[in-house]
Design a protein around this motif. Structure first.
Motif, PDB file in Angstrom:
ATOM      1  N   PHE A 447       0.801  -1.215   0.000  1.00 26.20           N
ATOM      2  CA  PHE A 447       0.000   0.000   0.000  1.00 26.20           C
ATOM      3  C   PHE A 447       0.837   1.270   0.000  1.00 26.20           C
ATOM      4  O   PHE A 447       0.274   2.370  -0.064  1.00 26.20           O
ATOM      5  CB  PHE A 447      -0.930  -0.001   1.221  1.00 26.20           C
ATOM      6  N   SER A 448       2.159   1.152   0.071  1.00 25.19           N
ATOM      7  CA  SER A 448       3.013   2.348   0.086  1.00 25.19           C
ATOM      8  C   SER A 448       2.805   3.254  -1.129  1.00 25.19           C
ATOM      9  O   SER A 448       2.842   4.481  -0.991  1.00 25.19           O
ATOM     10  CB  SER A 448       4.491   1.935   0.187  1.00 25.19           C
ATOM     11  N   PRO A 449       2.584   2.707  -2.344  1.00 27.52           N
ATOM     12  CA  PRO A 449       2.427   3.591  -3.505  1.00 27.52           C
ATOM     13  C   PRO A 449       1.099   4.334  -3.551  1.00 27.52           C
ATOM     14  O   PRO A 449       0.926   5.246  -4.360  1.00 27.52           O
ATOM     15  CB  PRO A 449       2.520   2.618  -4.700  1.00 27.52           C
ATOM     16  N   ILE A 450       0.130   3.969  -2.705  1.00 27.67           N
ATOM     17  CA  ILE A 450      -1.203   4.563  -2.755  1.00 27.67           C
ATOM     18  C   ILE A 450      -1.239   5.798  -1.872  1.00 27.67           C
ATOM     19  O   ILE A 450      -1.014   5.712  -0.673  1.00 27.67           O
ATOM     20  CB  ILE A 450      -2.268   3.549  -2.312  1.00 27.67           C
ATOM     21  N   GLU A 451      -1.544   6.942  -2.479  1.00 27.37           N
ATOM     22  CA  GLU A 451      -1.560   8.186  -1.729  1.00 27.37           C
ATOM     23  C   GLU A 451      -2.973   8.757  -1.686  1.00 27.37           C
ATOM     24  O   GLU A 451      -3.637   8.879  -2.720  1.00 27.37           O
ATOM     25  CB  GLU A 451      -0.628   9.218  -2.377  1.00 27.37           C
ATOM     26  N   VAL A 452      -3.423   9.094  -0.481  1.00 30.54           N
ATOM     27  CA  VAL A 452      -4.745   9.704  -0.333  1.00 30.54           C
ATOM     28  C   VAL A 452      -4.688  10.975   0.501  1.00 30.54           C
ATOM     29  O   VAL A 452      -5.672  11.704   0.576  1.00 30.54           O
ATOM     30  CB  VAL A 452      -5.752   8.731   0.334  1.00 30.54           C
ATOM     31  N   ASP A 453      -3.546  11.269   1.118  1.00 26.09           N
ATOM     32  CA  ASP A 453      -3.514  12.352   2.094  1.00 26.09           C
ATOM     33  C   ASP A 453      -3.534  13.740   1.483  1.00 26.09           C
ATOM     34  O   ASP A 453      -3.685  14.731   2.203  1.00 26.09           O
ATOM     35  CB  ASP A 453      -2.289  12.221   3.014  1.00 26.09           C
ATOM     36  N   GLU A 454      -3.399  13.868   0.161  1.00 20.96           N
ATOM     37  CA  GLU A 454      -3.462  15.190  -0.453  1.00 20.96           C
ATOM     38  C   GLU A 454      -4.841  15.492  -1.028  1.00 20.96           C
ATOM     39  O   GLU A 454      -5.088  16.561  -1.548  1.00 20.96           O
ATOM     40  CB  GLU A 454      -2.426  15.310  -1.571  1.00 20.96           C
ATOM     41  N   GLN A 455      -5.746  14.533  -0.922  1.00 16.76           N
ATOM     42  CA  GLN A 455      -7.077  14.747  -1.449  1.00 16.76           C
ATOM     43  C   GLN A 455      -7.903  15.565  -0.460  1.00 16.76           C
ATOM     44  O   GLN A 455      -7.524  15.772   0.682  1.00 16.76           O
ATOM     45  CB  GLN A 455      -7.754  13.413  -1.719  1.00 16.76           C
TER      46      GLN A 455
END
Length: 527
Positions: A447-455
């Motif tokens: 899951f490291s490549p999945i980014e959600v914190d900038e949404q």
């Protein structure tokens, strides 16, 4: 495994609940009355006590619990009340598949009701319980099973646990082997998030026709505003199962900033929206068509739209890129079909439930999927797979006629697609190519490549990938920076016809990553 599977079309009330559980191990049988177990647990919850079970207690139950090794009352109570099943829709879909039937066969050997070894009663009971309540605990199941005696084969479960431990030890040994490959380590300063502050990109949504879908597909197209370097390739990126286009904006922005045009696909039926519907119980688990056939058709629709000019791209050649299932789709699109004997390999892989490589469950779904042989893509330049998998499909060699460079990335903390088999082993199955490489990041997870914190906050709160930090791995933002930087280097070197240097890098954050080639991988596998 019980948390994954339920079955049956059985409805109605209980006919006769079980009276006791017989635990079998080391040629011994330990009987525990279920009523007494239930009363014991209820009494414990009322007292809210976590005292050790008193070995001098004259209760027969206490004696047997000590024999089984349950020393803490609180631990046993939590074990009994832990939910086994939360989603009946997913379980039904899985059971209808080849994988589900195989797992049912294996579980029925470990959980026997009276003398019935079919396992049907266990799963029918779970089905009925789920119709009546939100979650089902182990104690709920034990109280409801229609049998006089429930037999649990602890020897069989211990064997499964031993196999799990052995496979995990192999993954742990990978760290040592990787570090032994390169005595020289380059010390680097911490990488900045490569997508932050990049303004030289234009992204827009483009709707394209797809004959296999009732509505148009919306793809996200990224273009560099200032083309400093003329790129021959354009990139088609495919998210994984439950993945979203927004999860990989960081990579698309970085690639477009370096001159590449990027199209991020959406896969209705197996994307984030579909998985939310699954969790909420409004839609079933995606079937084989949505997971495999429709995804391939989505890609073909994008290639057709580019050819017809619906998507305006200047690149002449294609790089297929994807995360997890998206990477597998890339291999299928290149013309690769599973090697013969997949069902036999799956029988062996799922023989005793010791599945540490969870991607095998998805790979074995292919047994029921009619994939058609294709010629591949004549203008394909390379395949980049992030947390890729497929070693069970191609244990020896990829069947695709096209020989293109392959760049596979993974992490040592990936328990879904373990690096030792699904990146390193898979790279050995591809055709030898001097440009092919693997990138392994220590401490990185699936899951490291999945980014959600900038949404936006609303998107974050509804994102399917709200997972604990323990599963994300070490320094996920640094991992994404490494991935972006090294993927860019791989593609840039490819255009210059220069292979990546085999080496180990160490960030000052103590995050190591390794670029390895085919020769190095063979040494690791042999060891």
């Amino acid at each position: 495994m019980l948390a994954i599977l339920t079955a049956g079309n059985c409805t109605g009330n209980w006919l006769h609940a079980a009276e006791r559980v017989d635990f079998h191990f080391d040629d011994m049988t330990i009987p525990i009355p279920i009523d007494e177990l239930n009363l014991w647990n209820s009494d414990l919850n009322k007292k809210n006590s976590d005292k050790l079970i008193d070995p001098t207690n004259k209760s027969e139950l206490s004696f047997w619990l000590n024999m089984l090794g349950f020393k803490s009352r609180e631990a046993l109570s939590e074990f009994l009340e832990t939910p086994l099943v939360k989603d009946k829709s997913m379980a039904r879909q899985l059971l209808r598949s080849w994988v589900g039937r195989k797992l049912l066969d294996q579980i029925s050997d470990l959980v026997v009701l009276d003398q019935d070894k079919t396992g049907i009663k266990v799963f029918n009971t779970l089905e009925i319980l789920l119709e009546e309540q939100e979650t089902v605990s182990l104690l709920d199941l034990l109280k409801a099973l229609p049998a006089e005696v429930i037999h649990l084969d602890l020897d069989g479960w211990f064997k499964v646990l031993d196999n799990w431990r052995n496979e995990l030890k192999l993954q742990q040994k990978l760290l040592t082997d990787l570090r032994d490959l390169s005595p020289k380590v380059s010390l680097l300063t911490p990488l900045q998030n490569t997508d932050r502050g990049l303004k030289e990109s234009l992204n827009e949504f483009v709707a394209i026709n797809a004959s296999h879908r009732s509505e148009q597909l919306k793809v996200q197209v990224w273009k560099p505003l200032k083309r400093k370097i003329s790129r021959e390739n354009w990139i088609a990126f495919m998210p994984g199962l439950g993945g979203d286009q927004d999860h990989f904006r960081w990579l698309a922005r970085s690639l477009s900033h370096q001159g590449w045009e990027v199209v991020i696909l959406d896969h209705p039926g197996s994307n984030t929206k579909a998985m939310h519907s699954l969790v909420e119980g409004t839609d079933p688990f995606p079937g084989g068509a949505e997971v495999f056939l429709y995804r391939l058709a989505d890609l073909q629709a994008v290639l057709k739209a580019k050819k017809e000019g619906t998507i305006d791209l200047k690149g002449k050649r294609l790089v297929l890129m994807g995360h997890s299932l998206g990477a597998l789709t890339a291999f299928f699109a290149s013309g690769a079909l599973p090697q013969k004997g997949l069902e036999g390999r799956c029988n062996q892989a799922l023989y005793d439930l010791s599945i540490t490589n969870l991607s095998r469950l998805l790979q074995c779904q292919i047994v029921d999927i009619p994939l058609e042989k294709t010629k591949g893509i004549s203008y394909l330049s390379a395949i980049v797979g992030i947390n890729s998998f497929g070693k069970l499909l191609w244990p020896e060699s990829l069947s695709a006629e096209t020989n293109v460079p392959v760049f596979l990335t993974g992490g040592t903390f990936d328990l879904i697609t373990p690096a030792i088999s699904e990146q390193l082993g898979l790279l050995l199955s591809t055709k030898p190519n001097k440009f092919s490489r693997a990138l392994i990041v220590e401490g990185a997870s699936h899951f490291s490549p999945i980014e959600v914190d900038e949404q936006e906050d609303q998107t974050i709160n509804s994102d399917i990938y709200q997972i604990s930090d323990a599963l994300v791995g070490s320094h996920p933002s640094s991992v994404r920076s490494i991935l972006a930087t090294e993927i860019i280097r791989f593609l840039d070197n490819l255009e210059k016809e220069k292979p990546l240097t085999v080496k180990t890098n160490n960030l000052s954050t103590n995050l190591k990553f390794h670029i390895i080639d085919r020769i190095s991988i063979k040494k690791i596998i042999a060891n």
